[in-house]
Design a protein around this motif. Structure first.
Motif, PDB file in Angstrom:
ATOM      1  N   ILE A 139      -6.674  80.390  59.134  1.00 39.43           N
ATOM      2  CA  ILE A 139      -7.605  80.166  57.852  1.00 39.43           C
ATOM      3  C   ILE A 139      -7.861  78.481  58.083  1.00 39.43           C
ATOM      4  CG2 ILE A 139      -8.418  79.792  55.578  1.00 39.43           C
ATOM      5  CD1 ILE A 139      -7.266  82.523  55.056  1.00 39.43           C
ATOM      6  N   LYS A 140      -9.196  78.047  58.342  1.00 32.55           N
ATOM      7  CA  LYS A 140      -9.411  76.530  58.316  1.00 32.55           C
ATOM      8  C   LYS A 140     -10.852  76.525  57.988  1.00 32.55           C
ATOM      9  CE  LYS A 140      -7.901  74.911  62.793  1.00 32.55           C
ATOM     10  NZ  LYS A 140      -8.012  74.841  64.005  1.00 32.55           N
ATOM     11  N   ASN A 141     -10.700  75.654  56.790  1.00 33.02           N
ATOM     12  CA  ASN A 141     -12.021  75.316  55.946  1.00 33.02           C
ATOM     13  C   ASN A 141     -12.626  76.629  55.286  1.00 33.02           C
ATOM     14  OD1 ASN A 141     -11.900  72.872  57.264  1.00 33.02           O
ATOM     15  ND2 ASN A 141     -13.418  73.477  58.873  1.00 33.02           N
ATOM     16  N   GLY A 142     -11.505  77.361  54.842  1.00 36.13           N
ATOM     17  CA  GLY A 142     -12.038  78.475  54.101  1.00 36.13           C
ATOM     18  C   GLY A 142     -12.231  79.672  54.853  1.00 36.13           C
ATOM     19  N   LYS A 143     -12.462  79.605  56.084  1.00 38.64           N
ATOM     20  CA  LYS A 143     -12.804  80.790  57.154  1.00 38.64           C
ATOM     21  C   LYS A 143     -11.671  80.942  58.028  1.00 38.64           C
ATOM     22  CE  LYS A 143     -17.020  80.187  58.976  1.00 38.64           C
ATOM     23  NZ  LYS A 143     -18.327  80.407  59.118  1.00 38.64           N
TER      24      LYS A 143
END
Lengths: 355, 359, 497
Positions: free
Chosen positions: A29-33
């Motif tokens: 998960i990066k930047n909420g995605k």
């Protein structure tokens, strides 16, 4: 015997798969995605599994019948190179002369010839399959590399290459289910049915489980063996072509990917007996396939593993997983043997005390 | 009168022996290639000193692999991981010297110890977990290849990548030049260098090794045990031999020989590379089988393996002389292996048939 | 359904041995015919001819008067003959149903297996025999007894007109035997021709109608079960003219102290075995196939795990974990199957003779070629092994000479053998060489060795040994001495339950 008890191993593997999938989704998960649980990633994974899945079927059938073909990757390589070269032939008007369907048939004919050779070596000359196919493996890869001078043959036929790009169904605007994977899964499904529900499928198990008993039941072992070799070679071609469609080329890189070996590993992991016979169908093998591929592919998405320095791990893991799977199988077999000895001892004692 | 008869039968025994047919095969091969090359290139391009020295130069690495393989095969086992072990050894030496400034002897010693450890692991899989030898060693092969990629990465680099390591001049200077000198001695030293008959140092190592192993096989108790276990493990157990112990020693030995092959590979190029020795996996097997090592175990010897090695190497050289591409050579090596196998199966059947008739 | 099975003038020879000579008899439908005879009487050979595994040299097999000509076991099966051997031809991972219908699974729509029909058809057969077996259960999970019943059901499904049983009750408990007999009764009622080979007298009297007695490959006579008794049968099985074979043996009369003391020995295959052996004594282990004699030998030799009891050897209590321990203590085993377990066939006589003592021949790592040659040569001389040189490979020797190599191996001076166990030492050997071996065994006794002599040939065992122990079904049923033993009495003990 309850369904769950029989499928215990497969369920465990399935669980492992879900766990790895979940971990990868979360950890990436990066930047909420989640980078893993996204169209491109899943699509890539499924593409990867297509070729391996098809080739796994061919290898699994051979294993179940007590045979093996270690030259499958080289055969496929030769097949796809022939295919690519055929596609390059132009007619007098400068247009492509051969439709890729025809090219496919020609290559399939080549695969059949190879399979017949293998059957001859193993059934008539009585070579051990693994040794004979190790030997022929270098023949095919040698010819392949010579033909391309170690390089690459590009494939530009739009109608063919599109198969390698098309995917349907979307997650968040990105399609993730490649058509190739659907084809692959369909093939696996059909074979799974065949193995369990047709007479021929059951014959494969008979031959692998006890060739003597099979012969006494009137089964022509050479015929079964030949059919399975042909089956493996043609499936190998299909798998190879799936790979080529994605990469738009036929190249020796295919050998490095070695999809048939990972297909074999997946099958053994899923419970296909290495010694022939056995009771599992392709269900376990399929779960083994998705587990293996998901695990190794998902490693790319763990933040700590994104650095290239962890590439080596992927290479190592293939062999390591196979070893662990086989160790587990071996120890359970040893345990079973010990239990049988103990039971026999009890029976002898009971009989003696009666005498 | 008796002595003449004895001598006559000794000659006959020899002509019927495998060694003889192998030598015949070798001579035949040389003749074929010489003629072919003459026709193709219009001159003697095969049977030259240059060819001979090339053969000798390229013989050592596959030679050690063949040594380990042959010894193991006599006992009825097979090791498909030896090439990877060798490559690992070569890479380890390069990496340890380049990144960690090991001295040359420490690097070599550690490489060999690790190689033996791999061999023992193979033996554990085969003996304790009852893996089939080829599956065990094939799986180990991929594991080792992965580890090879791992150690090839420069720990100090910002973004380490698997790489080919060449000993850099700085390192050499730092260590006073000695590691390279010694390694170069192992790898490159040639006696009578520059002359028509230069003899590399490492070939002497190889020949010495073959002789030593040949002696071990023929003249020592251990060698006898190897033959017994290979010929009939059950009977061997019933006469008090420990097949497991023999198996462990032989797997370790195969790995050790592979390690030496790795040392020599490295010494020749002063490099560690991930594709080293890849082509040589089957050269060892082919050479051993051509040399009369029966795949079922229990017969064959080092002399035959050596000639098998010569035949394989001469084949590669011959293909060069007739200007065949290297890829075609690979293809035909596979054919050679099949021929070797057929000879093996045919001779087994002939021996059994002869025996049954004799009974 | 066939009405009769007839053997006519069946003859079969193997190198050096006339296994069957002019065998003629007839078996009728709806009856159980017992085939009885000692080991070597020819029963298994006859059965192999019936099943198509072997072709007779002379004579014919006819079903309902039609001469059968089988090219392979498959032909016999198609002709309606099923032989139920002791080694099961089942596939453990597949279900009972699949093992009963191998290759001929019921199909619907041309190629899809009709699972329902398969299950029902199998269940029908299972019900007919009244067995508590689940048709879809993997055969490997069934007990040995039930596995055998699956074999019977397979034969039944094939609609075989002729069903032959080869020693079926060996692995079964009493309850299971009752079930088997019930099945056989059913088959009888269905009008099958049933052949029943067994050593067990009480069974023969329980379920058979007629008895055919064979001896030394020849047909002796047929009797009605109801009209005979045990003594008569045993008498017909034995009683042969042995001539001077044994009379001229020069024997050892002086026994030494107790060399081997076995108390209550149990292994996975034997139970409660107790006996003593003195130096210079030849102890014979008699019994029929499967009695547990070889298993006793293997347990003593450390080749099989010991589950109970004790062994005292040469005054010390021993616990051998491997053959090497036994060899070091001075016990030697000449295995039953000399080719598979005794010799390394591709190696020379010299290698095979020196094998057990390699380590002792020299101090360093090297072999002692001179000593090896010496002990080989002395073995060759002592046992008159016919060979031009000690380097000849064992594969090329005759059976008799191969056996002598094994004997030579264990009696060479450096081996320090005290106890020699010989398991079927004269199997497959011609008469002349047999006599040589008998004298060699007696000479060994004279030299102070203790000898355990295992043989299925009754005549041999009771005429060569000093003491004879008889085994049956994994335990000892009786013992006697050479002077007192008669073939009848020993055979009776061998068939005792």
């Amino acid at each position: 015997m309850s369904f769950f008890k029989k499928q215990f191993k497969t369920i465990c593997l399935l669980l492992l798969f879900v766990i790895f999938f979940a971990i990868a989704s979360v950890v990436s998960i990066k930047n909420g995605k989640s980078a893993f649980l996204a169209g491109p990633a899943i699509r890539s994974l499924l593409f990867q599994m297509s070729a391996g899945g098809v080739m796994m079927v061919g290898m699994a059938c051979l294993l179940m019948s007590g045979s093996i073909d270690l030259s499958t990757d080289s055969q496929a390589l030769l097949g796809i190179i022939l295919f690519a070269k055929l596609l390059q032939i132009k007619n007098s008007a400068g247009n492509a002369a051969i439709p890729w369907g025809v090219a496919f048939l020609i290559c399939a004919a080549l695969m059949v010839a190879i399979a017949l050779l293998h059957s001859f070596l193993c059934n008539k000359l009585r070579f051990m399959p693994f040794i004979a196919t190790i030997a022929t493996s270098s023949v095919y890869s040698g010819i392949s590399t010579w033909w391309t001078s170690g390089g690459t043959v590009a494939i530009n036929r739009a109608s063919f290459v599109n198969l390698g790009k098309t995917s349907i169904l979307t997650i968040g605007k990105q399609s993730f289910l490649p058509v190739l994977f659907i084809i692959s899964a369909a093939i696996i499904f059909i074979y799974a049915i065949m193995l369990i529900y047709t007479r021929f499928g059951r014959r494969i198990y008979l031959v692998g489980g006890n060739p003597m008993a099979a012969r006494l039941a009137g089964i022509n072992i050479t015929k079964v063996s030949t059919i399975l070799f042909v089956n493996n070679s043609v499936l190998a071609l299909i798998g190879g072509l799936m790979w080529s469609a994605q990469k738009k080329m036929a190249s020796v890189q295919f050998s490095t990917a070695a999809p048939s070996m990972s297909g074999m590993t997946a099958a053994i992991l899923g419970g296909v007996s290495f010694m022939g016979g056995g009771a599992t169908g392709l269900g376990g093998a399929f779960v083994g396939l998705i587990l293996l591929n998901t695990f190794t592919y998902s490693l790319n998405y763990y933040p700590i593993f994104t650095e290239q320095k962890w590439d080596w791990l992927q290479i190592t893991l293939g062999g390591l997983i196979l070893i662990i799977a086989l160790i587990l199988d071996a120890t359970s077999a040893q345990r079973a043997h010990r239990q049988m000895l103990a039971a026999r001892k009890k029976a002898v004692q009971a009989a003696a005390s009666k005498a | 009168m008796n002595s003449i008869k004895q001598k006559d039968s000794k000659l006959r025994l020899f002509t019927q022996s495998k060694m003889f047919s192998l030598l015949l095969l070798l001579v035949l091969e040389v003749v074929v290639f010489t003629v072919w090359a003459w026709i193709k290139q219009g001159g003697n391009s095969f049977l030259t000193f240059k060819s001979l020295t090339t053969i000798i130069n390229t013989m050592t690495v596959p030679g050690f692999l063949a040594l380990g393989a042959a010894f193991l095969m006599i006992s009825g086992n097979i090791d498909l991981s030896s090439a990877s072990i060798g490559a690992f050894g070569a890479m380890f030496i390069a990496a340890s010297i380049q990144y960690f400034h090991f001295t040359w002897w420490l690097a070599i010693a550690c490489a060999l110890v690790i190689a033996i450890a791999f061999g023992v692991l193979n033996a554990v899989l085969v003996n304790e977990f009852r893996f089939q030898p080829f599956i065990a060693t094939m799986a180990m092969s991929s594991v080792i290849k992965g580890l090879l990629a791992f150690i090839s990465m420069d720990p100090k680099a910002a973004a380490p990548v698997a790489t080919t390591i060449t000993l850099s001049p700085q390192v050499v200077d730092f260590l006073g030049g000695s590691p390279v000198k010694i390694l170069e001695f192992i790898g490159k030293k040639k006696f009578f260098a520059g002359s028509a008959i230069e003899i590399p140092f490492n070939i002497i190592l190889l020949i010495a090794a073959f002789i030593i192993y040949g002696v071990i096989l023929r003249q020592t108790k251990f060698g006898m045990k190897v033959y017994l276990v290979g010929g009939n493990p059950m009977a061997a157990r019933l006469v008090g031999v420990n097949p497991k112990k023999v198996s462990y020693i032989l797997f370790a030995n195969s790995a050790f020989a592979a390690g030496i092959a790795g040392v020599i590979t490295h010494s020749k190029t002063l490099q560690g590379s991930s594709i080293a020795l890849q082509a040589d996996t089957f050269t060892g097997l082919t050479a051993a089988m051509l040399g009369g090592i029966s795949f079922g175990g229990g017969s064959g010897g080092m002399g035959g393996a050596f000639i098998g090695l010569l035949i394989t190497r001469a084949f590669a050289q011959g293909m060069l002389a007739i200007n065949a591409s290297s890829y075609i050579t690979t293809a035909f090596s596979g054919v050679l292996l099949i021929i070797a196998l057929s000879i093996d199966f045919a001779s087994q059947r002939r021996a059994t048939a002869r025996a049954i008739k004799g009974v | 359904m066939a009405q009769s099975l007839e053997f006519s003038g069946i003859g079969k020879s193997f190198p050096g041995v006339r296994a069957l000579d002019d065998i003629s008899f007839r078996a009728e439908a709806g009856k159980v015919l017992a085939l009885i005879g000692e080991n070597g009487a020819g029963k298994s050979t006859l059965l192999k001819i019936l099943s198509g595994d072997l072709k007779p040299d002379e004579g014919t097999v006819s079903i309902d008067g039609v001469v059968q000509n089988y090219g392979s076991p498959n032909d016999a099966i198609n002709a309606g003959v099923s032989v139920i051997y002791q080694e099961r031809q089942l596939i453990p991972s597949l279900s009972v149903a699949e093992n009963i219908f191998p290759g001929v699974l019921p199909v619907k729509a041309g190629f899809l297996v009709d699972k329902k029909k398969l299950r029902n058809d199998t269940q029908a057969i299972i019900d007919k025999f009244g067995l508590p077996i689940d048709p879809m259960m993997p055969v490997g999970l069934l007990s040995v007894a039930y596995q055998q019943m699956v074999e019977i059901m397979k034969a039944y499904r094939r609609n075989s007109a002729v069903i032959a049983f080869d020693e079926p009750t060996a692995p079964l408990t009493d309850t299971e035997i009752e079930i088997l007999f019930k099945l056989i009764a059913e088959l009888k009622e269905e009008g099958k021709v049933i052949l029943y080979i067994s050593h067990r007298m009480n069974e023969i009297f329980q379920i058979t109608d007629e008895i055919v007695i064979m001896k030394d490959g020849k047909y002796v006579k047929t009797v009605l079960t109801a009209a005979t008794n045990e003594q008569d049968i045993v008498k017909a099985m034995v009683g042969r003219d042995i001539g001077d074979t044994y009379a001229n043996l020069s024997r050892n009369d002086a026994f030494g102290e107790v060399l081997l003391d076995v108390k209550n020995l149990s292994s996975p295959y034997i139970d409660g075995v107790t006996f003593q052996l003195h130096r210079g004594e030849i102890l014979g282990l008699a019994g029929l196939a499967g009695a547990g004699r070889s298993e006793t030998a293997r347990a003593i030799f450390g080749a099989d795990p010991i589950l109970g009891g004790s062994i005292t050897f040469d005054g010390k209590e021993v616990d051998f974990k491997s053959p090497k321990d036994a060899i070091d203590a001075g016990i030697a085993l000449c295995p039953e199957d000399r080719k598979e377990q005794g010799l390394v066939l591709f190696r020379s006589i010299k290698d095979n003779v020196s094998a057990p003592v390699i380590d002792k021949l020299s101090n360093g790592p090297f072999r002692n070629a001179k000593l090896e040659e010496e002990i080989t040569q002395s073995a060759i001389d002592k046992f008159s092994i016919k060979t031009p040189s000690s380097d000849k490979i064992c594969l090329e020797l005759s059976g008799g000479n191969q056996q002598k190599v094994i004997l030579g191996r264990w009696t060479s001076p450096l081996v320090d053998t005290k106890l020699l166990i010989l398991d079927e030492p004269t199997k497959g050997i011609d008469v002349g060489t047999k006599q040589e071996i008998y004298q060699m065994v007696c000479d060994l006794a004279k030299a102070g060795y203790g000898v355990i002599f295992i043989s299925s040939e009754l005549t041999e065992v009771i005429n060569v040994s000093d003491t004879i122990i008889v085994m049956h079904n994994g335990h000892i049923t009786g013992s006697t001495t050479r002077q007192e033993a008669t073939e009848e009495s020993v055979l009776a003990l061998a068939m005792l339950d």
